[in-house]
Design a protein around this motif. Structure first.
Motif: not given
Length: 389
Positions: A86-89, A252-255
Motif C-alpha cells: 500500500m505505501l510503496m504504491d 485491498t484498501e490503500g493498494a
C-alpha cells in the motif's frame, strides 16, 4: 479508490493521514514512519532530478557516478498484510518521475530473461557484436525506468539468482533507484538455494544501495477487517454483490488494484483484478476455461486471499466446470488460502447431479467450503506460512 485522488496529496504521509482521518485505515506508528521515510526518498529523487535535468541523460548513464550522487532506495520487509505494498504504491504514484516502473518482481525477471534471449538471438543472427547481453539489457531498462518499484521481491529460481548480481550492478551504475517489498530479510533471499555462494555478492550489493526497513506493523490490518465479514455469500443478488465489494475493499484498501497475470508452462493466466495480497475472479474466469491444478497453484503462490464471484448451481451438463471447481477448492483448502465467495446456493446445494464421479467428489468440496468459513480455518489462514515468514 481513484488514482486521480492520490495526486492531490503532495506527500505519502499526507495521503496516509487522510486515509486515517476518513476511517479507511487505523493509525499505525510503524506505517506512519515508513510513510515519512518514503517522503524523504521522494525529496532525494526530486533533488537529483532537478540537479541533473540540464545534463539530460548524462548522470543516468554515467558508469562512474560519484558516491555522493547515489540515491539509496528502500527494501521493506515484514509479514503479509502490514501495509508494505500500500505505501510503496503511494510512493510510486507520487514520486515526480516520468520514467518509473511498478511491477511484481517475478514478472520483471521474466521480462529480463526475454530481453536476454532476444539479445542472444540477435547475436546468433549477426545483428549485434556485443556478446554480453547484460550491458545492453541494463541500458534499455534504465532508459525506460530509473525508479523501479518491485512487489514481492523473492528469489527461488537459479536462473534469476545467477544473473541478479551482474544485472543490478549495471542498473545501479546507471543511476537506477530501487524500492522493493518482501517477506524476508535480504540475508535470507535464495536461502538454501543451489550454488547460493554465487548469489551472495548480490546481497552485499543490494545492501549498499538500499536502506533495509522492517515494517513491524501491529497486525495484518486487512485480514483483521476481512475476518469480521462473511466469507460465503448466497444467494446471488444485489446484497451479496454489495458485501463482496465491501470485503474486496477491506482486502485491498490503500493498494493499487489492477489486472495481473502469472505464467504457467509458457502460458499466461490472467488475473482480472489484483491488489496487495488479494486476487478477484468470477467463477467463469477460473472454471469455464481450460485451467488446472498447476494454474491454481501458481495463483495462490502470489495471492493469499482469493475472491470468487458468481458460483452457479452446477449439474451434469457442467461437470467439467464442476471438476475444475473441485480441484480449485482442494488446492485452496490444502494451502489454507483465505476465500471470499458469492454463490447461487449453499455449498451442499451447489451440485445437483446425482450421477458421475463429480457428484461423489463434490460432497468433499461442500464439506470443505463449510469448514473454510469456520473461525479455526480463518485463524489458520491468517498465519504467515513458512515460505512467507
Amino acid at each position: 479508490m481513484s488514482h486521480d485522488n492520490l495526486k492531490v496529496f503532495p506527500s505519502v504521509n499526507e495521503r496516509y493521514q487522510a486515509l486515517v482521518q476518513s476511517g479507511e485505515l487505523d493509525m499505525d506508528p510503524a506505517q506512519q514512519q515508513l510513510a515519512l521515510r518514503f517522503d524523504r526518498l521522494i525529496r532525494d529523487v526530486a533533488t537529483k532530478r532537478l540537479a541533473t535535468k540540464s545534463s539530460a541523460l548524462g548522470w543516468l548513464f554515467s558508469r562512474k557516478s560519484p558516491r555522493n550522487e547515489i540515491v539509496k532506495g528502500l527494501y521493506i520487509y515484514g509479514e503479509v498484510g502490514r501495509g508494505k505494498t500500500m505505501l510503496m504504491d503511494m510512493f510510486h504514484q507520487l514520486v515526480p518521475v516520468k520514467r518509473k516502473r511498478r511491477a511484481h518482481f517475478l514478472d520483471f525477471m521474466a521480462d529480463v530473461h526475454e530481453r536476454i534471449n532476444a539479445h542472444r538471438k540477435a547475436l546468433k543472427n549477426g545483428e549485434t557484436k556485443q556478446e554480453d547481453p547484460i550491458p545492453p539489457v541494463a541500458d534499455a531498462l534504465a532508459e525506460q525506468s530509473w525508479v523501479l518499484c518491485f512487489d514481492e521481491f523473492t528469489v527461488t529460481d537459479i536462473a534469476d539468482a545467477m544473473i541478479l548480481s551482474r544485472l543490478f550492478r549495471a542498473l545501479f551504475e546507471r543511476g537506477v533507484v530501487l524500492v522493493a517489498t518482501s517477506n524476508v530479510l535480504p540475508d535470507n533471499l535464495y536461502r538454501d538455494g543451489l550454488n547460493r555462494q554465487l548469489f551472495l555478492p548480490f546481497i552485499d550489493l543490494l545492501k549498499t544501495h538500499v536502506d533495509v526497513i522492517n515494517l513491524d506493523a501491529r497486525t495484518d490490518y486487512r485480514l483483521e477487517k476481512l475476518n469480521r465479514m462473511p466469507v460465503y455469500l448466497s444467494p446471488l443478488n444485489d446484497e451479496s454483490n454489495r458485501l463482496m465489494d465491501e470485503a474486496w475493499h477491506a482486502a485491498t484498501e490503500g493498494a493499487t488494484v489492477a489486472s495481473d497475470s502469472v505464467t504457467v508452462k509458457g502460458r499466461s493466466v490472467v488475473i482480472p483484478k489484483a491488489g496487495s495480497n488479494a486476487a478477484r475472479f468470477t467463477f467463469a474466469d477460473l472454471c469455464s476455461k481450460p485451467l488446472g491444478a498447476a494454474d491454481y497453484t501458481a495463483i495462490i503462490q502470489r495471492y493469499k486471499t482469493i475472491f470468487i464471484d458468481a458460483v452457479p448451481v452446477l449439474d451434469h451438463a457442467r461437470r467439467n466446470e464442476a471438476k475444475r471447481f473441485i480441484i480449485l477448492i482442494d488446492i485452496l483448502y490444502d494451502n489454507h488460502v483465505h476465500i471470499v465467495i458469492s454463490a447461487a446456493a449453499s455449498p451442499d446445494k451447489l451440485y445437483v447431479a446425482n450421477r458421475g464421479t463429480e457428484a461423489f467428489e463434490f460432497d468433499r468440496t461442500a464439506s470443505r467450503l463449510f469448514e473454510m468459513q469456520s473461525e479455526d480455518y480463518l485463524e489458520h489462514a491468517a498465519r504467515p506460512t513458512a515460505a512467507a515468514s
